[in-house]
Scaffold this active site. Structure first.
Site: not given
Ligand SMILES: Cc1ncc(COP(=O)(O)O)c(C=O)c1O
Length: 398
Positions: A35, A133, A165, A221, A311-313
């Site tokens: 992600k 969450r 999670h 994960r 700064c920005m750049d």
């Molecule tokens: C649902 C879920 N699984 C796995 C992860 C991966 O977590 P991490 O980067 O701590 O391994 C995240 C990250 O926030 C997450 O939101």
């Protein structure tokens, strides 16, 4: 040669190595979490590399991120787990994305999309076992489980996974981890009793994958550890290798007389005659403005302090009265693994995070789209040019 001022070089061999560390320590299959554009590293090259290194499937937060992986040629299993109420489930169903639902309402919307398309949706269920969450709320669980079982019995969905999670993954001995595991196992038992056993179960993020193999279930994960950052710095680096090096060049070297102010609002004045260097990197590149005066840049084999406002750049470093032997065009490393340059230790993304009172997740995922991404190592198919030519391999499975 480049037209970008800042380069984020991503070492795909480091990503592959880190996937190996995670597989070995967790004793489980890996869902590579890509992600936020692969935590800033580039989702597609990271995904291809992780899969080639043995990761079993991919994970994203949004459906958009998952569909971008599909569009990039990855045909294997992708799970997306966070959706706003008007999310386009039709596209996800059409793309065969595993949609992790967090409520009965989301499941109903996925079922509508599958019915409209005349197909079966692939679904996982995310259970709120105590993070507080997203995930199915405890008070909704019995009804949600019944809905899922009915949808499975009707052939409307294929139940792929059950996931949660952890709230305290980075505190391995915290009793809440075991409570969440018990609740997840109970949810799996409920679904199994209702005739809808999932294919896979997973809960562990990076810290749990590295320290609590007993929580692994079928898959883990991990995100941050795959990019090479220790999720529990007090426990060491677990043999992980940071993948990203953020670097530029000294774009200008000039004298600053004693008392001369530097950068916006002259928050710093040269205490004596000195030489300053300008680095073309700023907060629009992901160098936090709040790091002004707290950042060091590695040039040659030495570290030089940032002075004045970021700064920005661009930002300015004090090279000292003799200019430190620095010339325009010299390589300037902002952060990277220790091996990114010789001499003094190269600052790390974790150093930046510590200076700001945040976590390295935030530092790397905010390296935006302006710095050019370059990729070294890894499978040939992971290189963006190669992928653009249609040579993809290592698709997810399972
Ligand atoms: C649902 C879920 N699984 C796995 C992860 C991966 O977590 P991490 O980067 O701590 O391994 C995240 C990250 O926030 C997450 O939101």
């Amino acid at each position: 040669m480049t037209t970008a001022n800042l380069i984020a070089t991503v070492d795909l061999d480091a990503i592959a190595h880190n996937v190996g560390v995670l597989r070995e320590r967790s004793g489980a299959g890996v869902i590579a979490v890509v992600k936020a554009d692969g935590y800033g590293h580039g989702a597609l090259p990271v995904a291809r590399t992780a899969l080639t290194a043995g990761a079993q499937s991919l994970g994203t937060a949004s459906i958009r991120e998952a569909r971008e992986l599909r569009a990039g040629g990855l045909t294997g299993h992708i799970t997306a787990w966070l959706h706003r109420p008007d999310a386009d489930f039709a596209g996800a169903v059409a793309d065969g994305i595993d949609i992790a639902v967090s409520s009965r309402r989301q499941l109903a919307a996925v079922l509508d999309a599958a019915r409209a398309a005349g197909t079966r949706a692939i679904v996982s269920v995310k259970v709120d076992t105590g993070l507080g969450r997203s995930g199915v709320a405890r008070e909704e669980w019995d009804d949600a489980a019944a809905d899922i079982a009915r949808a499975v019995a009707d052939g409307a969905v294929e139940l792929h996974g059950v996931m949660c999670h952890l709230a305290f993954g980075d505190e391995p001995d915290h009793p809440h981890n075991d409570l969440q595991a018990q609740r997840l196992d109970a949810a799996v038992a409920d679904l199994t009793r209702l005739g809808a056993p999932p294919a896979v179960v997973h809960m562990s993020n990076s810290p749990a994958a590295l320290t609590r193999p007993d929580l692994s279930r079928d898959l883990v994960r991990p995100g941050i550890a795959m990019y090479g950052y220790s999720p529990i710095p007090s426990m060491g680096d677990f043999g992980l290798i940071p993948a990203m090096t953020l670097e530029s060049q000294v774009t200008m070297v000039k004298k600053a007389d004693s008392g001369q102010g530097v950068s916006y609002n002259h928050t710093w004045h040269a205490p004596s005659d000195t030489v300053i260097g300008v680095i073309p990197a700023g907060y629009a590149d992901g160098v936090p403005r709040m790091l002004s005066g707290k950042l060091q840049v590695h040039i040659g084999d030495r570290l030089f302090p940032n002075v004045g406002r970021i700064c920005m750049d661009q930002l300015v470093v004090d090279l000292g009265p003799d200019g430190g032997g620095v010339r325009e065009g010299d390589r300037a490393v902002l952060f990277g693994p220790a091996s990114a340059a010789g001499g003094a230790p190269v600052p790390t993304a974790t150093d930046w995070a510590d200076a700001l009172g945040t976590i390295d997740y935030e530092i790397v995922s905010r390296i935006g789209s302006r710095p050019e991404r370059r990729y070294t190592g890894g499978p040939a198919a992971a290189q963006p040019e190669c992928a653009a030519a249609g040579h993809t391999q290592g698709d997810a499975h399972g």
